[in-house]
Enzyme design. Structure first.
Site, mmCIF file in Angstrom:
data_model
loop_
_atom_site.group_PDB
_atom_site.id
_atom_site.type_symbol
_atom_site.label_atom_id
_atom_site.label_comp_id
_atom_site.label_asym_id
_atom_site.label_seq_id
_atom_site.Cartn_x
_atom_site.Cartn_y
_atom_site.Cartn_z
ATOM 1 N N HIS A 332 1.085 -1.481 0.167
ATOM 2 C CA HIS A 332 -0.194 0.334 0.213
ATOM 3 C C HIS A 332 0.790 1.215 -0.435
ATOM 4 O O HIS A 332 0.578 2.175 0.104
ATOM 5 C CB HIS A 332 -1.547 0.086 1.044
ATOM 6 C CG HIS A 332 -2.168 -1.285 1.797
ATOM 7 N ND1 HIS A 332 -3.214 -0.911 1.182
ATOM 8 C CD2 HIS A 332 -1.703 -2.287 1.315
ATOM 9 C CE1 HIS A 332 -4.200 -1.681 1.314
ATOM 10 N NE2 HIS A 332 -3.238 -2.773 1.376
ATOM 11 N N LYS A 519 -8.863 13.724 4.368
ATOM 12 C CA LYS A 519 -7.905 12.605 4.513
ATOM 13 C C LYS A 519 -6.273 12.872 5.569
ATOM 14 O O LYS A 519 -6.234 13.746 6.656
ATOM 15 C CB LYS A 519 -6.446 12.611 3.198
ATOM 16 C CG LYS A 519 -5.754 13.999 2.474
ATOM 17 C CD LYS A 519 -5.307 13.863 1.232
ATOM 18 C CE LYS A 519 -6.291 13.912 0.520
ATOM 19 N NZ LYS A 519 -6.344 12.531 -0.594
ATOM 20 N N ARG A 520 -5.881 11.817 5.832
ATOM 21 C CA ARG A 520 -5.091 12.016 6.860
ATOM 22 C C ARG A 520 -4.051 12.818 6.540
ATOM 23 O O ARG A 520 -3.696 13.353 5.271
ATOM 24 C CB ARG A 520 -4.016 10.888 7.157
ATOM 25 C CG ARG A 520 -4.547 9.542 8.044
ATOM 26 C CD ARG A 520 -5.149 9.961 9.403
ATOM 27 N NE ARG A 520 -3.788 10.505 10.077
ATOM 28 C CZ ARG A 520 -3.817 9.118 10.670
ATOM 29 N NH1 ARG A 520 -4.265 8.255 11.049
ATOM 30 N NH2 ARG A 520 -2.631 9.462 11.916
ATOM 31 N N LYS A 525 0.717 14.287 1.319
ATOM 32 C CA LYS A 525 -0.652 14.623 1.009
ATOM 33 C C LYS A 525 -0.356 15.853 0.724
ATOM 34 O O LYS A 525 -1.164 16.713 0.079
ATOM 35 C CB LYS A 525 -1.429 14.372 1.966
ATOM 36 C CG LYS A 525 -1.386 13.006 1.635
ATOM 37 C CD LYS A 525 -2.700 11.975 3.116
ATOM 38 C CE LYS A 525 -2.351 10.696 3.189
ATOM 39 N NZ LYS A 525 -3.031 9.761 2.040
ATOM 40 N N THR A 627 -7.911 6.630 -1.780
ATOM 41 C CA THR A 627 -9.983 5.862 -2.170
ATOM 42 C C THR A 627 -10.492 6.656 -2.011
ATOM 43 O O THR A 627 -11.825 6.566 -2.091
ATOM 44 C CB THR A 627 -10.113 5.136 -1.160
ATOM 45 O OG1 THR A 627 -9.423 4.944 -0.148
ATOM 46 C CG2 THR A 627 -9.078 3.572 -1.690
ATOM 47 N N LYS A 631 -14.889 8.350 -3.537
ATOM 48 C CA LYS A 631 -15.557 8.093 -3.056
ATOM 49 C C LYS A 631 -16.453 10.163 -3.752
ATOM 50 O O LYS A 631 -17.358 9.781 -3.829
ATOM 51 C CB LYS A 631 -15.525 8.775 -1.492
ATOM 52 C CG LYS A 631 -15.331 7.665 -0.982
ATOM 53 C CD LYS A 631 -14.624 7.303 0.083
ATOM 54 C CE LYS A 631 -14.384 5.904 0.699
ATOM 55 N NZ LYS A 631 -13.173 6.378 2.245
HETATM 56 C C1 26W Z 1 3.720 0.252 10.153
HETATM 57 C C2 26W Z 1 2.968 1.881 9.826
HETATM 58 C C3 26W Z 1 2.220 1.902 8.947
HETATM 59 C C4 26W Z 1 0.691 2.358 9.096
HETATM 60 C C5 26W Z 1 0.365 2.104 8.167
HETATM 61 C C6 26W Z 1 2.883 1.704 7.040
HETATM 62 C C7 26W Z 1 1.960 2.129 6.735
HETATM 63 C C8 26W Z 1 0.686 2.247 6.416
HETATM 64 C C9 26W Z 1 -0.253 2.034 5.466
HETATM 65 C C10 26W Z 1 0.120 1.107 4.116
HETATM 66 C C11 26W Z 1 -0.556 2.775 4.899
HETATM 67 C C12 26W Z 1 -1.832 3.692 4.230
HETATM 68 O O1 26W Z 1 -3.129 3.393 4.765
HETATM 69 N N1 26W Z 1 -2.040 3.259 2.894
HETATM 70 C C13 26W Z 1 -2.832 4.140 2.039
HETATM 71 O O2 26W Z 1 -3.561 2.411 1.435
HETATM 72 C C14 26W Z 1 -4.693 2.920 0.873
HETATM 73 C C15 26W Z 1 -4.914 1.801 0.846
HETATM 74 O O3 26W Z 1 -5.211 0.972 -0.254
HETATM 75 C C16 26W Z 1 -3.984 3.498 -0.582
HETATM 76 O O4 26W Z 1 -4.773 4.169 -1.233
HETATM 77 C C17 26W Z 1 -3.388 4.855 -0.174
HETATM 78 O O5 26W Z 1 -2.843 6.177 -1.608
HETATM 79 C C18 26W Z 1 -2.041 4.416 0.603
HETATM 80 O O6 26W Z 1 -1.631 5.825 1.660
#
Ligand code: 26W
Length: 784
Positions: A332, A519-520, A525, A627, A631
């Site tokens: 992701h 978004k976060r 971003k 995503t 929406k």
């Molecule tokens: C370990 C810390 C950590 C926690 C969460 C590392 C990475 C993450 C996720 C991968 C972050 C995340 O939510 N990524 C998002 O995933 C979405 C679903 O596929 C994508 O639409 C977003 O672009 C992406 O930033």
């Protein structure tokens, strides 16, 4: 169900459980009674569907996060009871909106967690046998408040007065063993009701409890603290969701969480398996497809091997073969700070047995790489255990079956750059699965007004067959349909404006353009770029350069990880911009800026239908998919965005003329990056950029002596020890972005032409249904 029967059941529930009736019950009691009534209604089907899933090949979605949001409206909507229950409550003088008091289940940070929730919804709707496995955190993502423009955090005790939608299954509890201790994992099952209850899936979340319980020996010795030590330590594991999105910190408890839910889930699969096949392990890989939601659950691979070796007596080779046929990994993110690498010593001390198996996997990898003729350099760059760290993505690729990215561009980047060396040896393992969103929650439920118009035009059924929205294209030149769409958009803007006034105390004129970035909060971003563009408009208005700027409300919603100082500095900056803009007599009738408090799934359901412009402005190459962009598209907003993630596919589907794309592309950024000197090349030479960036340090705003703004300025202009200046290329994109935004705002002046663009977005959003995504996972990855 008949309305009368339904009412009787709710009444009965209130009587048995709370000794009250509809008129006298509290909101929580009513919510609980309605939920229990629905649970009762679906119980037989849920049991039946669960059993039949266990009789066939099935998929399991292992995820550290499930961002479910509020269940009540969705469950009533999907089980077809929403209007009946609304009526029943109305008759008793209660507005169903009062259920908004009930907390969201925010067991996720952002995109990755919400995607997991959409996938479960789609699988249940499509009768795809999929079970979600995760952690039942006591505290989900923190609640945000804003004080003096700064973010503060409060605990999110979501279970509060109960969790009406889950069933505790003590009989399925298992023990999870760590190097120095063992804990009990107790499952709580939540039904996932497909649209029109097509099927009912399960989300199984594990809660950590003490395996030993209260220690009476210590208690007898009057050692009261020691007596409950094990309880406290065990429960700590599922206590809280880590609030980091895209930033990995090697924390011991986080690793414990990962192994905790993964081991419990894998043990659960073996229990189910043995019921069917006994001790013959040869059918395991054909019984389950396990999807790893990012690398967080990658210990599933060595855990399967552990059980097969130590409990079932298989050799390492045979066990590896089974594990690697069963698991697949979804990536992701390509941000290096998000890629999981665990400190080897920490890993070994927390899960020593798993560590030994990882060593075996690593050795097998080396043998394999040698066998295909790779040299030392090629081998070293792929080692799972390397330089005292354990690389989870490498283990997931080598020890798994497929690897997928989440949008076409993202998958291309994985293949060509981020994971190039792996793609060269295992090209057949790499796939793309562009993300999607559930049209039930993100259109039908959150925008019933638009839903009704769609149904009126093309008939019912689009909720579970979103491609049918292409039938709406023939109305694009129908003035009355477009007028209806505008009317609906205005209604949603009015509703949002009322809600914001009520909850934030700020008035947003519904006649303004609603420009939305939700978004976060993360530097990549580029919420700061958005704020900069607003400051650019501010200066231009001051110079009387934008006499006919369309009045616009810039709406932000975002949570920053509590330890992410720069992100918190950006929130403060946006709030400063808001103060300036909203109070200056020259701008307050043209520009309104608001930073919404505590953006979450329920808030998103109100904001998204009201948006005119969807801000998707990440540095090209860094947003894996996005995503929220989908929406907003489905609710008829145009995308103002970079050529990144799913924006690419959105633009291709909706048509170039219906989106606003700007900025440097991935290849351009790669080209300028090595010699990028933003200070010399842009800041010193471009007055327009300079005056905006200077507002961080020239006294325009006050960060309360925190130094946050100075740090932001330095990161852009001078860089820091760990990164080059402006590593997200804000200065590169600022002018093009601001001008493109002005063009969009100018186009809005002809509301009808603008609405046609919005309409074309709705017509073409079918591809972004998570039903399509899940169908692709089921066919191409899980082979169901
Ligand atoms: C370990 C810390 C950590 C926690 C969460 C590392 C990475 C993450 C996720 C991968 C972050 C995340 O939510 N990524 C998002 O995933 C979405 C679903 O596929 C994508 O639409 C977003 O672009 C992406 O930033």
């Amino acid at each position: 169900m008949e309305k009368l029967t339904l009412k009787q059941k709710i009444t009965e529930n209130l009587k048995c459980n709370y000794c009250t009736d509809i008129k006298n019950a509290s909101v929580h009691q009513l919510h609980d009674a309605v939920a229990k009534t629905v649970m009762g209604e679906i119980a037989d089907q849920w049991q039946h569907d669960t059993q039949s899933r266990d009789e066939h090949r099935q998929a399991c979605y292992l995820s550290a996060e499930f961002l479910m949001g509020r269940a009540i409206y969705n469950n009533l909507y999907c089980s077809g009871l929403l209007s009946e229950v609304t009526d029943i409550l109305n008759e008793a003088g209660i507005n169903i909106a009062e259920f908004e008091e009930i907390e969201d289940a925010a067991l996720g940070n952002g995109g990755l967690g919400r995607l997991a929730a959409c996938f479960l919804d789609s699988a249940a709707t499509l009768k795809v046998p999929l079970t979600g496995y995760g952690i039942r955190y006591r505290y989900g993502l923190f609640k945000q408040y804003i004080h003096n423009g700064f973010q503060g955090e409060k605990a999110d005790a979501w279970i509060g007065q109960g969790d009406a939608w889950s069933v505790r299954k003590d009989a399925d509890s298992v023990t999870v063993s760590f190097g120095d201790s063992a804990v009990l994992a107790v499952p709580y099952d939540t039904p996932i009701i497909g649209y029109k209850a097509a099927s009912i899936g399960t989300l199984r979340l594990w809660q950590a409890e003490s395996a030993e319980g209260f220690n009476f020996t210590e208690f007898d010795k009057q050692e009261y603290e020691k007596a409950s030590e094990d309880i406290i330590e065990s429960e700590a594991i599922s206590n809280v969701l880590y609030p980091n999105d895209n930033y990995q910190k090697g924390l011991r408890l986080r690793l414990k969480q990962q192994y905790f839910f993964v081991s419990a889930s894998i043990q659960d699969l073996f229990r189910k398996y043995k019921k069917r096949y006994g001790s013959d392990m040869s059918h395991f890989a054909e019984s389950f497809a396990i999807q790893l939601n990012d690398t967080h659950p990658t210990v599933a691979i060595p855990e399967i091997i552990r059980i097969l070796m130590f409990n079932e007596g298989l050799t390492f080779e045979a066990a590896f073969e089974i594990a690697s046929k069963t698991c697949s990994y979804t990536n992701h993110t390509v941000l290096s700070e998000a890629l999981e690498k665990w400190d080897e010593k920490l890993f070994k001390s927390v899960i020593p047995v798993i560590y030994e198996i990882v060593k075996l996997i690593n050795r097998k990898l080396i043998t394999f790489l040698k066998s295909i003729g790779q040299n030392d350099k090629q081998i070293n760059e792929k080692l799972i255990i390397d330089g005292g760290r354990i690389h989870m993505a490498r283990m997931a690729i080598f020890g798994g079956r497929f690897v997928n990215g989440v949008a076409a561009l993202h998958t291309q980047i994985l293949k060509d750059e981020a994971l190039k060396e792996w793609c060269e040896i295992f090209p057949e393992r790499f796939q793309n699965k562009t993300n999607g969103i559930t049209p039930r929650r993100w259109l039908g439920l959150c925008n019933p007004e638009l839903g009704s118009l769609i149904t009126e035009k093309i008939g019912d059924g689009w909720q579970a067959d979103l491609d049918r929205l292409t039938d709406l294209k023939k109305f694009v030149d129908d003035k009355s349909t477009i007028a209806r769409f505008i009317e609906i958009k205005n209604t949603k803007k009015k509703q949002l404006s009322d809600y914001i006034l009520k909850t934030e105390g700020v008035f947003i004129d519904p006649g303004f353009v609603f420009d939305v970035q939700v978004k976060r909060l993360h530097e990549y971003k580029r919420q700061l770029l958005n704020a900069f563009s607003i400051m650019d408009f501010y200066f231009q208005i001051k110079e009387k350069k934008l006499p006919d700027l369309t009045p616009t409300a810039f709406i932000f919603g975002a949570k920053a990880a509590p330890a992410y100082d720069r992100a918190k500095g950006i929130i403060k900056y946006i709030n400063c911009v808001a103060d300036l803009m909203n109070n200056d007599p020259d701008t307050k009738d043209k520009l309104k800026v608001i930073f919404l408090t505590n953006y979450n799934v329920s808030y998103a359901e109100k904001i998204i239908p009201a948006a005119d412009i969807s801000e998707q402005i990440s540095t090209a190459g860094l947003e894996a998919s996005g995503t929220g962009n989908m929406k907003l598209m489905a609710n008829g907003a145009v995308t103002l965005g970079t050529w990144d993630g799913a924006n690419v596919e959105i633009t291709e589907k909706a048509g170039w003329e219906n989106e606003y794309i700007f900025g440097a592309r991935v290849e351009e950024i790669a080209k300028i990056r090595p010699t990028y000197k933003p200070k010399e090349k842009i800041y010193y030479t471009n007055e327009r950029v300079k005056r905006v960036v200077n507002t961080l340090v020239d006294g325009t705003f006050n960060d309360g002596d925190t130094g946050l703004f100075g740090n932001l300025f330095n990161s852009l202009i001078n860089g820091a020890s760990w990164h080059k200046p402006d590593n997200y290329f804000l200065l590169t994109d600022l002018e093009g972005y601001a001008d493109t935004k002005l063009r969009a705002l100018y186009d809005y002046k002809n509301r009808e032409i603008f609405a046609k663009k919005c309409w074309m977005n709705i017509c073409n959003c079918g591809f972004f249904s998570s039903d399509r995504t899940i169908r692709q996972y089921a066919e191409e990855l899980w082979k169901l």
